[in-house]
Design an enzyme around this catalytic site. Structure first.
Site, PDB file in Angstrom:
ATOM      1  N   HIS A  63       0.840  -1.213   0.000  1.00 27.23           N
ATOM      2  CA  HIS A  63       0.000   0.000   0.000  1.00 27.23           C
ATOM      3  C   HIS A  63       0.864   1.248   0.000  1.00 27.23           C
ATOM      4  CE1 HIS A  63      -0.140   1.324   4.469  1.00 27.23           C
ATOM      5  NE2 HIS A  63       0.922   0.585   4.296  1.00 27.23           N
ATOM      6  N   CYS A 117       3.907   5.068   5.733  1.00 24.32           N
ATOM      7  CA  CYS A 117       3.964   3.824   6.523  1.00 24.32           C
ATOM      8  C   CYS A 117       5.402   3.295   6.490  1.00 24.32           C
ATOM      9  CB  CYS A 117       3.027   2.774   5.929  1.00 24.32           C
ATOM     10  SG  CYS A 117       3.115   1.168   6.747  1.00 24.32           S
ATOM     11  N   GLN A 135      -6.946  -3.068   9.884  1.00 22.49           N
ATOM     12  CA  GLN A 135      -8.162  -2.290  10.134  1.00 22.49           C
ATOM     13  C   GLN A 135      -9.223  -2.691   9.101  1.00 22.49           C
ATOM     14  OE1 GLN A 135      -7.413   2.014  10.824  1.00 22.49           O
ATOM     15  NE2 GLN A 135      -5.264   1.421  11.125  1.00 22.49           N
ATOM     16  N   SER A 158      -5.626   5.364  10.006  1.00 20.64           N
ATOM     17  CA  SER A 158      -4.217   5.725   9.777  1.00 20.64           C
ATOM     18  C   SER A 158      -4.064   6.807   8.730  1.00 20.64           C
ATOM     19  CB  SER A 158      -3.427   4.484   9.338  1.00 20.64           C
ATOM     20  OG  SER A 158      -3.401   3.541  10.392  1.00 20.64           O
ATOM     21  N   HIS A 161      -5.302   5.458   1.744  1.00 22.98           N
ATOM     22  CA  HIS A 161      -4.417   4.447   1.149  1.00 22.98           C
ATOM     23  C   HIS A 161      -4.847   4.097  -0.275  1.00 22.98           C
ATOM     24  CE1 HIS A 161      -3.790   2.607   5.395  1.00 22.98           C
ATOM     25  NE2 HIS A 161      -4.896   3.309   5.531  1.00 22.98           N
TER      26      HIS A 161
HETATM   27  O1  LIG Z   1       0.994  -0.200  11.179  1.00 23.76           O
HETATM   28  C1  LIG Z   1       1.985   0.107  10.541  1.00 23.76           C
HETATM   29  C2  LIG Z   1       3.013  -0.959  10.097  1.00 23.76           C
HETATM   30  C3  LIG Z   1       2.380  -1.814   9.041  1.00 23.76           C
HETATM   31  C4  LIG Z   1       3.373  -2.791   8.477  1.00 23.76           C
HETATM   32  C5  LIG Z   1       3.003  -4.133   8.405  1.00 23.76           C
HETATM   33  C6  LIG Z   1       3.891  -5.052   7.865  1.00 23.76           C
HETATM   34  C7  LIG Z   1       5.147  -4.653   7.422  1.00 23.76           C
HETATM   35  C8  LIG Z   1       5.505  -3.306   7.511  1.00 23.76           C
HETATM   36  C9  LIG Z   1       4.624  -2.373   8.033  1.00 23.76           C
HETATM   37  N1  LIG Z   1       2.241   1.334  10.138  1.00 23.76           N
HETATM   38  C10 LIG Z   1       1.407   2.471  10.553  1.00 23.76           C
HETATM   39  C11 LIG Z   1       0.653   2.972   9.322  1.00 23.76           C
HETATM   40  C12 LIG Z   1      -0.274   1.935   8.770  1.00 23.76           C
HETATM   41  N2  LIG Z   1      -1.572   1.867   9.063  1.00 23.76           N
HETATM   42  C13 LIG Z   1      -2.078   0.820   8.352  1.00 23.76           C
HETATM   43  C14 LIG Z   1      -3.386   0.286   8.268  1.00 23.76           C
HETATM   44  C15 LIG Z   1      -3.605  -0.819   7.460  1.00 23.76           C
HETATM   45  C16 LIG Z   1      -2.564  -1.394   6.733  1.00 23.76           C
HETATM   46  C17 LIG Z   1      -1.265  -0.872   6.820  1.00 23.76           C
HETATM   47  C18 LIG Z   1      -1.039   0.230   7.631  1.00 23.76           C
HETATM   48  N3  LIG Z   1       0.089   0.951   7.930  1.00 23.76           N
HETATM   49  C19 LIG Z   1       2.292   3.640  11.013  1.00 23.76           C
HETATM   50  O2  LIG Z   1       3.471   3.647  10.641  1.00 23.76           O
HETATM   51  O3  LIG Z   1       1.741   4.532  11.695  1.00 23.76           O
END
Ligand SMILES: O=C(CCc1ccccc1)N[C@H](Cc1nc2ccccc2[nH]1)C(=O)O
Length: 167
Positions: A63, A117, A135, A158, A161
């Protein structure tokens, strides 16, 4: 002679089912006339648990996230304090969407540079995930995609996307 049976993934339930293209029958359970070996070699058998994509009901997606001031965590590797509005974030993401078109390569380039992200360092790749991990708006959009398909712009706590399903 092929039996006509194949294994498909139910997007709504996130589990595999058996479908016969010849008779149009569908069944959650393996047809009794097929042996275990025959089932393992059916088209779509990768959907059975332990498949290459990390198990039944998992998909893999990448994403590109643009956060805004109302994001759950309005900070990222790129910007310590994110103050743009949700409308501004959406306009920015529409600009990326127009540049991406249908190009995975362009998507990965822009995700690497612009995604708010931490997955930006993996070209936006989140790896395999099953239902119940992300989510809900993100999960619903991602599980509704075919492999290789981009989502439209979706919104979660978040930020906003664009998703690309890769497996
Ligand atoms: O939660 C994470 C890490 C996600 C991740 C999963 C697997 C590998 C690498 C990263 N980052 C959040 C931003 C964010 N919110 C999300 C909601 C749904 C999917 C991916 C997302 N990424 C943030 O940085 O605030």
């Amino acid at each position: 002679m092929s039996s006509g049976w194949e294994i498909r993934m139910s997007n709504s339930k996130g589990i595999p089912y058996y479908f016969n293209a010849a008779t149009k029958q569908s069944s959650w359970d393996a047809p009794s006339e097929l042996s275990d070996d025959q089932i393992k070699t059916l088209p779509g058998s990768q959907h059975l648990s332990g498949g290459s994509s990390g198990g039944a009901g998992t998909i893999t997606a990448s994403h590109l996230l643009v956060k805004h001031k109302d994001s759950r965590r309005p900070s990222s590797w790129k910007e310590t304090n994110i103050t743009r509005s949700k409308e501004e974030a959406t306009d920015i993401l529409r600009g990326y969407q127009a540049q991406v078109g249908n190009s995975r390569e362009k998507f990965e380039e822009l995700a690497s540079i612009h995604s708010d992200c931490s997955s930006h360092s993996q070209k936006g790749n989140l790896g395999p995930f099953s239902k119940g991990q992300m989510q809900k708006p993100f999960e619903d959009a991602a599980f509704g995609l075919q492999v290789g398909e981009f989502s439209d712009i979706i919104s979660t706590d978040s930020g906003v996307h664009i998703i690309l399903r890769t497996a």
